[in-house]
Design an enzyme around this catalytic site. Structure first.
Site, PDB file in Angstrom:
ATOM      1  N   ARG A  15       0.825  -1.212   0.000  1.00  0.00           N
ATOM      2  CA  ARG A  15       0.000   0.000   0.000  1.00  0.00           C
ATOM      3  C   ARG A  15       0.860   1.264   0.000  1.00  0.00           C
ATOM      4  O   ARG A  15       0.485   2.275  -0.566  1.00  0.00           O
ATOM      5  CB  ARG A  15      -0.923   0.019   1.221  1.00  0.00           C
ATOM      6  CG  ARG A  15      -1.872  -1.181   1.317  1.00  0.00           C
ATOM      7  CD  ARG A  15      -2.789  -1.293   0.096  1.00  0.00           C
ATOM      8  NE  ARG A  15      -3.767  -2.339   0.234  1.00  0.00           N
ATOM      9  CZ  ARG A  15      -3.628  -3.582  -0.226  1.00  0.00           C
ATOM     10  NH1 ARG A  15      -2.516  -3.939  -0.838  1.00  0.00           N
ATOM     11  NH2 ARG A  15      -4.586  -4.471  -0.078  1.00  0.00           N
ATOM     12  N   CYS A 477     -20.157   0.999 -23.905  1.00  0.00           N
ATOM     13  CA  CYS A 477     -19.626   1.063 -25.274  1.00  0.00           C
ATOM     14  C   CYS A 477     -18.145   1.439 -25.270  1.00  0.00           C
ATOM     15  O   CYS A 477     -17.383   1.003 -26.130  1.00  0.00           O
ATOM     16  CB  CYS A 477     -20.430   2.054 -26.110  1.00  0.00           C
ATOM     17  SG  CYS A 477     -20.354   3.754 -25.522  1.00  0.00           S
TER      18      CYS A 477
END
Length: 786
Positions: A15, A477
């Protein structure tokens, strides 16, 4: 992080890598730090620095464990006090065990104004806590004079007040002041009316029916869809994929922000006319910061203001704490707890100090009184918060990453004690009424950013009074056919993983739990029964691999489908010269035309996709595998078929496939079971991130999008929130301060919310908003629920 190989252990640092980056991590892994003072603040900093991953930390202290330490030092217990152990020897093993990659040393040698400080030359950063001001000034002078300068930080907590001072030398270059990702901006237009023809505008509008576009000095960029560019005047940008005004591509220009979605880029009058497209990328520029020695800063401090409701507070605390330093020098002790005489003396010293300051603030008598009462002790949440903030400055000093504090930070928790002045002792027990109302202490971090918010029923506004903006979803799309940035290709790869290795196997297993045998399914299909999922399940069954080589073949077919056939089909439907009804090109920014990829076994990215995909197919189909045997059959082809609506023809095809599978004895009990793979980002051995990285970067290559390395791909695909111990410590401490107020049943005006970004650095405390009240009738109000 091994010192010799400089490899970063993701099990420990995963992290933090997203916060600092690998370059800064490697710089820390070569750094030596000296930290003096093992009180509550000192161990907070030692913990944070060791967890960050420096090469070596030397902790210094000369004191023995005392009862005082039990309230602030989480590494000291009663047995240590009873046996009069040295603080540094007590805390050393507990600090060292936090990170096996960091060498922790101890020092118990006394340091005073006569000490030869040459031993400090081995360190890149020196941190002082619980150190007298005269010695602080001498050590700072020594560190500042070295070439290169030794970065110097001093910090203390005196009861309810705290301070941090930083001096990183005359000049300190920062490679990345903010740590934010460089902004990428899609261009809608680059244009501007010529200034010298603006006076003729009425005449031009009279003469021309259509609007004429001119290049000029300056040219103005309009962002796609009027999106906020987030840039500031003076920043540098570069250009790519600009059509028409192509001379801009690859060049660097300084911008001037004109509005949230427009900015000027200088002279464009000599360039070709802009037509379409273009991406502007922010250039991260290094910045130089200048520091003064402590001796000069004492009389003219540069202070970070953190609470704009009391902007004079930093100078007031500065004067009060310098007075504490003077008191300690004169009396060889701290002011006594509850000693009115000491409080009066400290007030006089504060007034004397205040007269010496270049910029004076009114002496805050209330503050000085409470500093005198509490200076001998330390408020643990305050130590945690300041320890986190000061530790982040250490990391900046070692790495040159993020903007450093210039040069003083002051913070007080006066609200905690002011409310207690007239409080009876029994009131310090938890308040039942407050506990039953269930207040909420909300907090969180993301990298160097953090926030705390206090919600108390019937006092503050509710948690629902404000909402975060909804997470922006990528249109289907765009994912399917028109990716424009690497985030689109990573999400596409993540979806393919879910579909192929999780969703379809789960549907397959569910189907065969409902229908006990292939023969039963065949009979029902022949009887024209509608079985949900049957067509997909039969297709999976008929193509089920049984050997590792077949998994490789399946992966190879997926490569052909994803990275060649899809591009060919899309370009067939929309050739490069396709235009929209308004005459504009179909393929213009942000739409990118794909380029089919021809498979090349020698290309590392192609190979990695085949290996990672084949491994996952093998896991799903319970097939043992070996990566040493990777051979692809280039004659292998997917059976020709067109996608049809559910029809009698498709039914006949599915029935035929199932009949063939049964006839070939390919429908055993094992064949009716698959093993869905659940995405797991943190186990690097499972190959999940390998697949997503390879698939995403192949799709990026197909659409001419800049690829992302494995680390960035892992962060985006795994939706990993960057984290670092410094921010966590700061938030924990700040929440702890508010918890004291909640348990104590403090009044509304004592609560504070906080937002910070330690990278910049900016720390802002704000008053909580009052609960919303709606008048119903006289003397009756409706309170918004918290």
């Amino acid at each position: 992080m091994a010192a010799d190989s400089m490899e970063i252990d993701d099990t420990l640092y995963s992290r933090q890598r997203y916060v600092l980056g690998d370059s800064a991590m490697q710089q820390m892994a070569q750094s030596h730090v000296f930290l003096s003072g093992m009180g509550g603040l000192g161990v907070e900093m030692a913990k944070n620095i060791v967890l960050a991953g420096v090469k070596a930390l030397t902790v210094h202290d000369t004191k023995k464990c005392e009862t005082w330490d039990l309230g602030t030092n989480f590494f000291i217990c009663e047995d240590d006090v009873q046996n009069q152990r040295k603080r540094v020897e007590t805390v050393y093993p507990r600090i060292a065990e936090l990170n096996p990659y960091v060498q922790v040393n101890i020092s118990t040698a006394p340091i005073d104004t006569t000490t030869d400080l040459s031993f400090l030359k081995q360190y890149q950063c020196v941190i002082l806590t619980e150190t007298r001001l005269s010695l602080q000034k001498k050590i700072n002078e020594f560190c500042h004079s070295q070439q290169p300068p030794i970065k110097f930080i001093s910090t203390d907590v005196y009861g309810i007040c705290s301070r941090v001072f930083c001096d990183f030398g005359d000049k300190f270059e920062v490679s990345d002041p903010t740590g934010e990702e460089p902004k990428e901006i899609f261009v809608q237009n680059i244009t501007q009316w010529l200034p010298d023809i603006l006076s003729e505008l009425p005449f031009l509008l009279h003469c021309f029916v259509t609007l004429v576009v001119f290049q000029s000095n300056p040219g103005v960029v309009t962002c796609m869809d009027n999106r906020n560019h987030g840039l500031q005047s003076g920043q540098l940008v570069t250009f790519r994929e600009v059509n028409g005004m192509s001379e801009l591509n690859g060049t660097t220009r300084q911008i001037t922000a004109l509005s949230p979605y427009t900015f000027s880029i200088g002279d464009t009058s000599h360039l070709e006319a802009y037509t379409h497209g273009g991406i502007i990328v922010q250039i991260k520029s290094p910045k130089t910061f200048y520091f003064e020695k402590m001796e000069k800063q004492l009389s003219d401090p540069s202070c970070l203001i953190v609470d704009f409701s009391k902007p004079e507070a930093p100078l007031q605390i500065h004067a009060a704490l310098l007075a504490v330093d003077m008191f300690r020098e004169q009396h060889q002790r701290m002011p006594g707890i509850g000693c009115l005489q000491d409080a009066d003396l400290l007030l006089k010293l504060t007034e004397e100090v205040n007269k010496t300051l270049v910029n004076k603030a009114d002496v805050n008598e209330d503050l000085v009184k409470w500093v005198s009462r509490t200076a001998k002790g330390s408020l643990p949440p305050l130590a945690a918060a300041v320890g986190g903030i000061a530790s982040q400055e250490v990391l900046k000093a070692l790495t040159g990453k993020f903007a450093p504090l210039q040069q003083w930070f002051y913070f007080d928790a006066l609200e905690v004690v002011k409310a207690l002045e007239t409080t009876a002792c029994e009131e310090f027990f938890p308040s039942r009424s407050v506990s039953n109302q269930r207040p909420l202490l909300d907090s969180g971090t993301m990298g160097t950013k953090g926030h705390t918010e206090i919600i108390v029923p019937n006092l503050t506004e509710s948690y629902n009074s404000h909402r975060d903006p909804p997470e922006e979803e990528i249109p289907f799309c765009t994912l399917k056919s028109f990716p424009a940035v690497i985030e689109h290709t990573i999400q596409w790869a993540r979806d393919k993983f879910e579909s192929s290795f999780t969703h379809k196997p789960s549907i397959y297993n569910t189907f065969w739990q409902i229908y006990s045998s292939a023969e039963e399914v065949l009979q029902r299909m022949q009887a024209r029964e509608s079985l949900e999922g049957s067509f997909q399940v039969v297709k999976l069954l008929s193509r089920r691999p049984t050997h590792w080589s077949q998994c490789v073949t399946l992966a190879r077919l997926k490569f052909e489908k994803y990275f060649k056939r899809k591009a060919v089909q899309l370009l067939h439907s929309f050739p490069l010269d396709t235009r929209l009804k308004d005459g504009s090109l179909f393929w213009q920014s942000p739409k990118r035309p794909p380029s089919p990829i021809l498979f090349d076994m020698t290309d590392a990215l192609h190979f990695n996709f085949i290996v990672s995909a084949a491994r996952l197919f093998a896991s799903v189909y319970n097939i043992s595998y070996t990566e040493k045997k990777i051979e692809t059959d280039e004659s292998a082809r997917k059976p020709d078929q067109t996608k049809l609506a559910v029809s009698s023809e498709e039914e006949r095809e599915a029935i035929g496939q199932l009949e063939e599978a049964i006839a070939a004895a390919a429908v055993t009990k094992d064949h009716l079971q698959m093993t869905p793979v659940s995405f797991e980002k943190d186990d690097d051995r499972n190959g999940h991130i390998d697949f997503i990285t390879a698939a995403s970067n192949l799709r990026a290559r197909m659409y001419n999008i800049e690829a992302a390395d494995r680390l960035k791909t892992k962060r985006i695909a795994g939706k990993i929130i960057p984290a670092i111990a410094t921010s966590t410590a700061a938030v924990s401490g700040l929440v702890g301060l508010e918890l004291i107020k909640v348990v104590g049943g403090f009044s509304f005006d004592s609560f504070k919310n906080c937002f910070f970004n330690l990278a910049i650095p900016i720390i802002v405390f704000t008053e909580t908003a009052e609960v919303k009240r709606t008048q119903i009738r006289c003397e009756q109000k409706w309170l918004e629920s918290s």
